[in-house]
Motif scaffolding. Structure first.
Motif, PDB file in Angstrom:
ATOM      1  N   ARG A  56       1.013  -1.096   0.074  1.00  0.00           N
ATOM      2  CA  ARG A  56      -0.039  -0.047   0.068  1.00  0.00           C
ATOM      3  C   ARG A  56       0.826   1.334   0.059  1.00  0.00           C
ATOM      4  NH1 ARG A  56      -3.845   2.752   4.008  1.00  0.00           N
ATOM      5  NH2 ARG A  56      -5.521   3.169   2.564  1.00  0.00           N
ATOM      6  N   VAL A  57       0.644   1.989  -1.081  1.00  0.00           N
ATOM      7  CA  VAL A  57       1.438   3.292  -1.183  1.00  0.00           C
ATOM      8  C   VAL A  57       0.741   4.682  -1.271  1.00  0.00           C
ATOM      9  CG1 VAL A  57       3.308   4.103  -2.598  1.00  0.00           C
ATOM     10  CG2 VAL A  57       2.991   1.833  -2.583  1.00  0.00           C
ATOM     11  N   LEU A  58       1.152   5.448  -0.385  1.00  0.00           N
ATOM     12  CA  LEU A  58       0.663   6.923  -0.606  1.00  0.00           C
ATOM     13  C   LEU A  58       1.503   7.836  -1.472  1.00  0.00           C
ATOM     14  CD1 LEU A  58      -1.185   8.926   2.153  1.00  0.00           C
ATOM     15  CD2 LEU A  58       0.382  10.169   0.787  1.00  0.00           C
ATOM     16  N   VAL A  59       1.070   8.557  -2.481  1.00  0.00           N
ATOM     17  CA  VAL A  59       1.680   9.300  -3.401  1.00  0.00           C
ATOM     18  C   VAL A  59       0.924  10.746  -3.235  1.00  0.00           C
ATOM     19  CG1 VAL A  59       2.312   9.962  -5.815  1.00  0.00           C
ATOM     20  CG2 VAL A  59       2.072   7.542  -4.791  1.00  0.00           C
ATOM     21  N   THR A  60       1.687  11.670  -2.973  1.00  0.00           N
ATOM     22  CA  THR A  60       0.915  13.246  -2.879  1.00  0.00           C
ATOM     23  C   THR A  60       0.964  13.828  -4.435  1.00  0.00           C
ATOM     24  OG1 THR A  60       2.959  14.524  -2.354  1.00  0.00           O
ATOM     25  CG2 THR A  60       1.628  13.566  -0.573  1.00  0.00           C
ATOM     26  N   GLY A  61       0.077  14.568  -4.821  1.00  0.00           N
ATOM     27  CA  GLY A  61      -0.064  15.125  -6.107  1.00  0.00           C
ATOM     28  C   GLY A  61      -0.262  14.257  -7.104  1.00  0.00           C
ATOM     29  N   VAL A  62      -1.445  13.619  -7.312  1.00  0.00           N
ATOM     30  CA  VAL A  62      -1.636  12.657  -8.221  1.00  0.00           C
ATOM     31  C   VAL A  62      -2.684  13.365  -9.572  1.00  0.00           C
ATOM     32  CG1 VAL A  62      -1.016  10.834  -6.881  1.00  0.00           C
ATOM     33  CG2 VAL A  62      -3.566  11.440  -7.222  1.00  0.00           C
ATOM     34  N   SER A  63      -2.745  14.888  -9.485  1.00  0.00           N
ATOM     35  CA  SER A  63      -3.556  15.212 -10.634  1.00  0.00           C
ATOM     36  C   SER A  63      -2.989  15.693 -11.865  1.00  0.00           C
ATOM     37  CB  SER A  63      -4.096  16.688 -10.101  1.00  0.00           C
ATOM     38  OG  SER A  63      -3.094  17.445  -9.775  1.00  0.00           O
ATOM     39  N   ALA A  64      -1.546  15.368 -12.049  1.00  0.00           N
ATOM     40  CA  ALA A  64      -0.852  15.728 -13.116  1.00  0.00           C
ATOM     41  C   ALA A  64       0.605  14.987 -13.323  1.00  0.00           C
ATOM     42  CB  ALA A  64      -0.535  17.002 -13.298  1.00  0.00           C
ATOM     43  N   GLY A  65       1.165  14.998 -14.126  1.00  0.00           N
ATOM     44  CA  GLY A  65       2.784  14.791 -14.456  1.00  0.00           C
ATOM     45  C   GLY A  65       3.240  13.293 -13.506  1.00  0.00           C
ATOM     46  N   LEU A  66       4.225  13.798 -12.856  1.00  0.00           N
ATOM     47  CA  LEU A  66       4.945  12.645 -12.200  1.00  0.00           C
ATOM     48  C   LEU A  66       4.147  11.857 -11.207  1.00  0.00           C
ATOM     49  CD1 LEU A  66       8.399  14.524 -11.213  1.00  0.00           C
ATOM     50  CD2 LEU A  66       7.902  12.949 -13.257  1.00  0.00           C
ATOM     51  N   THR A  70      14.371   8.736   1.984  1.00  0.00           N
ATOM     52  CA  THR A  70      15.249   9.358   1.037  1.00  0.00           C
ATOM     53  C   THR A  70      14.868  10.527   0.568  1.00  0.00           C
ATOM     54  OG1 THR A  70      16.911   8.397  -0.626  1.00  0.00           O
ATOM     55  CG2 THR A  70      14.589   7.708  -0.627  1.00  0.00           C
ATOM     56  N   ALA A  71      15.740  11.253  -0.354  1.00  0.00           N
ATOM     57  CA  ALA A  71      15.128  12.294  -1.180  1.00  0.00           C
ATOM     58  C   ALA A  71      15.673  11.938  -2.478  1.00  0.00           C
ATOM     59  CB  ALA A  71      15.750  13.670  -0.736  1.00  0.00           C
ATOM     60  N   VAL A  72      14.606  12.253  -3.573  1.00  0.00           N
ATOM     61  CA  VAL A  72      15.267  11.889  -5.121  1.00  0.00           C
ATOM     62  C   VAL A  72      14.962  13.274  -5.802  1.00  0.00           C
ATOM     63  CG1 VAL A  72      14.394   9.714  -4.955  1.00  0.00           C
ATOM     64  CG2 VAL A  72      12.760  11.416  -5.753  1.00  0.00           C
ATOM     65  N   HIS A  73      16.003  13.460  -6.988  1.00  0.00           N
ATOM     66  CA  HIS A  73      15.957  14.422  -7.982  1.00  0.00           C
ATOM     67  C   HIS A  73      15.394  13.637  -9.299  1.00  0.00           C
ATOM     68  CE1 HIS A  73      16.412  16.966 -11.197  1.00  0.00           C
ATOM     69  NE2 HIS A  73      17.819  16.554 -11.435  1.00  0.00           N
ATOM     70  N   PRO A  74      14.100  13.997  -9.883  1.00  0.00           N
ATOM     71  CA  PRO A  74      13.453  13.354 -10.733  1.00  0.00           C
ATOM     72  C   PRO A  74      14.091  13.577 -12.196  1.00  0.00           C
ATOM     73  CG  PRO A  74      12.160  14.970 -10.364  1.00  0.00           C
ATOM     74  CD  PRO A  74      13.190  14.970  -9.219  1.00  0.00           C
ATOM     75  N   GLY A  75      14.941  14.857 -12.258  1.00  0.00           N
ATOM     76  CA  GLY A  75      15.367  15.140 -13.493  1.00  0.00           C
ATOM     77  C   GLY A  75      14.432  16.216 -13.971  1.00  0.00           C
ATOM     78  N   GLY A  76      15.134  16.838 -15.542  1.00  0.00           N
ATOM     79  CA  GLY A  76      14.280  17.830 -15.962  1.00  0.00           C
ATOM     80  C   GLY A  76      13.351  17.250 -16.633  1.00  0.00           C
ATOM     81  N   ILE A  77      12.055  17.691 -16.152  1.00  0.00           N
ATOM     82  CA  ILE A  77      10.880  17.057 -17.100  1.00  0.00           C
ATOM     83  C   ILE A  77       9.751  18.192 -17.635  1.00  0.00           C
ATOM     84  CG2 ILE A  77       9.122  15.310 -17.150  1.00  0.00           C
ATOM     85  CD1 ILE A  77      11.244  15.139 -14.580  1.00  0.00           C
ATOM     86  N   LYS A 116      13.887  14.921 -19.686  1.00  0.00           N
ATOM     87  CA  LYS A 116      13.352  13.367 -19.486  1.00  0.00           C
ATOM     88  C   LYS A 116      11.740  13.342 -19.699  1.00  0.00           C
ATOM     89  CE  LYS A 116      16.370  11.633 -15.795  1.00  0.00           C
ATOM     90  NZ  LYS A 116      16.344  10.619 -14.622  1.00  0.00           N
ATOM     91  N   SER A 117      11.528  11.891 -20.382  1.00  0.00           N
ATOM     92  CA  SER A 117      10.060  11.833 -20.397  1.00  0.00           C
ATOM     93  C   SER A 117       9.380  11.579 -18.887  1.00  0.00           C
ATOM     94  CB  SER A 117       9.695  10.641 -21.127  1.00  0.00           C
ATOM     95  OG  SER A 117      10.089   9.465 -20.489  1.00  0.00           O
ATOM     96  N   ILE A 118       8.305  11.781 -18.790  1.00  0.00           N
ATOM     97  CA  ILE A 118       7.540  11.786 -17.645  1.00  0.00           C
ATOM     98  C   ILE A 118       7.988  10.095 -16.992  1.00  0.00           C
ATOM     99  CG2 ILE A 118       5.220  11.489 -16.344  1.00  0.00           C
ATOM    100  CD1 ILE A 118       4.457  13.852 -17.750  1.00  0.00           C
ATOM    101  N   PRO A 119       7.670   9.115 -17.828  1.00  0.00           N
ATOM    102  CA  PRO A 119       8.004   7.968 -17.128  1.00  0.00           C
ATOM    103  C   PRO A 119       9.481   7.527 -16.683  1.00  0.00           C
ATOM    104  CG  PRO A 119       6.761   7.541 -19.076  1.00  0.00           C
ATOM    105  CD  PRO A 119       7.165   8.981 -19.038  1.00  0.00           C
ATOM    106  N   GLN A 120      10.503   8.339 -17.641  1.00  0.00           N
ATOM    107  CA  GLN A 120      11.771   8.385 -17.190  1.00  0.00           C
ATOM    108  C   GLN A 120      11.978   9.237 -15.859  1.00  0.00           C
ATOM    109  OE1 GLN A 120      13.493  10.128 -20.580  1.00  0.00           O
ATOM    110  NE2 GLN A 120      13.957   7.946 -21.416  1.00  0.00           N
ATOM    111  N   GLY A 121      11.199  10.383 -15.629  1.00  0.00           N
ATOM    112  CA  GLY A 121      11.150  11.132 -14.544  1.00  0.00           C
ATOM    113  C   GLY A 121      10.730  10.572 -13.148  1.00  0.00           C
ATOM    114  N   ALA A 122       9.526   9.684 -13.221  1.00  0.00           N
ATOM    115  CA  ALA A 122       9.016   9.185 -12.376  1.00  0.00           C
ATOM    116  C   ALA A 122       9.848   8.051 -11.762  1.00  0.00           C
ATOM    117  CB  ALA A 122       7.783   8.733 -12.377  1.00  0.00           C
ATOM    118  N   ALA A 123      10.649   7.463 -12.529  1.00  0.00           N
ATOM    119  CA  ALA A 123      11.523   6.195 -12.301  1.00  0.00           C
ATOM    120  C   ALA A 123      12.308   6.202 -11.111  1.00  0.00           C
ATOM    121  CB  ALA A 123      12.564   5.831 -13.492  1.00  0.00           C
TER     122      ALA A 123
END
Length: 322
Positions: free
Chosen positions: A24-34, A209-216, A251-258
């Motif tokens: 079970r996973v919680l993700v904030t901000g699921v109305s667009a993009g990543l 942990t903290a992550v940088h998704p890249g330029g998207i 990056k593409s969005i799927p690459q950014g979310a990886a």
């Protein structure tokens, strides 16, 4: 862990062969993009996803593909959360606590970038208040719902290189406002929050942990004038060409979310706990000058004492102790 992935890896690459049934996973901000892609990838591999959004109607429309591609056992539930309002943050957290179901991973994905000067409902500078204080309060309030062996993933950015946090003047009351400096402060805060959360919770088996998704190119760029992003990339490529290097690619969005997905459910906990990750690997600490494209994390973003000080200041600002 041997790194199998890189900047061009997608969510499907990092989740290949992985089943998330029962997670079970919680993700904030699921109305667009990543946020949408992160939720889609997790649900497609069997996870139960709880997605937060300020605008539920927008999120409902944006996440149709998430439900359509959910694997057996995978699902998406939407809940309302406005990170720019502590009343909304507390109401959402209280509802989740009352529900009582646990989370294996929390991905603090939502945020704003380079916003004009303004304030949240509680009077905090918009970017620091939304990107850091909203998540700080929300995550800490639901921390008891993260299972032993679970993780917190904070989305930061290479933009943390623009500025360290200013604990004495977090809302630009005494210094001139610059949207990129404000963004940098908030993204550094995202890393420092992960560092201190990891220290406080790792004894019970919860890592952060903290992550940088890249330029998207996502809605995160909505505050930029037309052509600004293109001009930024053009300037970067001029510099790269002068150095004889290949051009920079968004990056593409799927690459950014990886990287979010990799850090949350693929990488070893001890590898990523208390660290900053990018391009599906743990970043090296570097003192290189500020750059939008160079890899690496600045030392101040991982400074343990700085993280403790920010935690205390954040508690003072939101009026709660965690």
């Amino acid at each position: 862990m041997t790194n199998l992935f890189g900047a061009k890896s997608t969510t499907e690459d990092v989740l290949s062969g992985i089943e998330l049934g029962g997670k079970r996973v919680l993700v904030t901000g699921v109305s667009a993009g990543l946020g949408v892609e992160t939720a889609r990838a997790l649900a497609a591999h069997g996870a139960e996803v709880v997605g937060t959004a300020r605008d539920l109607a927008k999120a409902e429309a944006a996440t149709a593909a998430v439900r359509a591609q959910a694997a057996i056992g995978g699902s998406l539930e939407l809940v309302e959360l406005d990170l720019a309002s502590l009343a909304s943050v507390r109401a959402c957290a209280d509802a989740l606590l009352a529900d009582g179901r646990l989370f294996d991973v929390v991905i603090a994905n939502a945020g704003v970038m380079a916003a004009p000067f303004g304030h949240t409902a509680d009077g905090f500078e918009t970017q620091f208040g939304t990107n850091h204080l909203g998540h700080f309060t929300f995550v800490n309030r639901i921390a008891s719902l993260i299972v032993s062996g679970g993780r917190l993933v904070n989305l930061s950015s290479s933009g943390h290189r623009f500025a360290d946090v200013d604990i004495e003047d977090p809302s630009f009351e005494h210094t001139a406002y610059d949207p990129w400096i404000a963004y940098g402060r908030s993204k550094t805060a995202n890393v420092l929050f992960a560092v201190e959360f990891d220290r406080r919770h790792k004894a019970r088996g919860v890592r952060a942990t903290a992550v940088h998704p890249g330029g998207i190119r996502t809605e995160l760029t909505r505050h930029l004038d037309d052509g600004t992003l293109e001009a930024m990339v053009g300037k970067i490529n001029e510099e790269l060409a002068a150095e004889g290097k290949a051009p920079y690619e968004l990056k593409s969005i799927p690459q950014g979310a990886a990287t979010s997905v990799w850090a949350g459910v693929v990488a070893a906990a001890d590898e990523v706990g208390g660290r900053y990750c990018e391009n599906c690997h743990v970043a090296e600490v570097t003192e290189n000058p500020v750059s939008r494209i160079s890899e690496g994390v600045r030392p101040y973003a991982l400074d343990a004492e700085r993280a403790k000080a920010l935690w205390s200041k954040s508690e003072d600002m939101v009026g709660e102790r965690f």
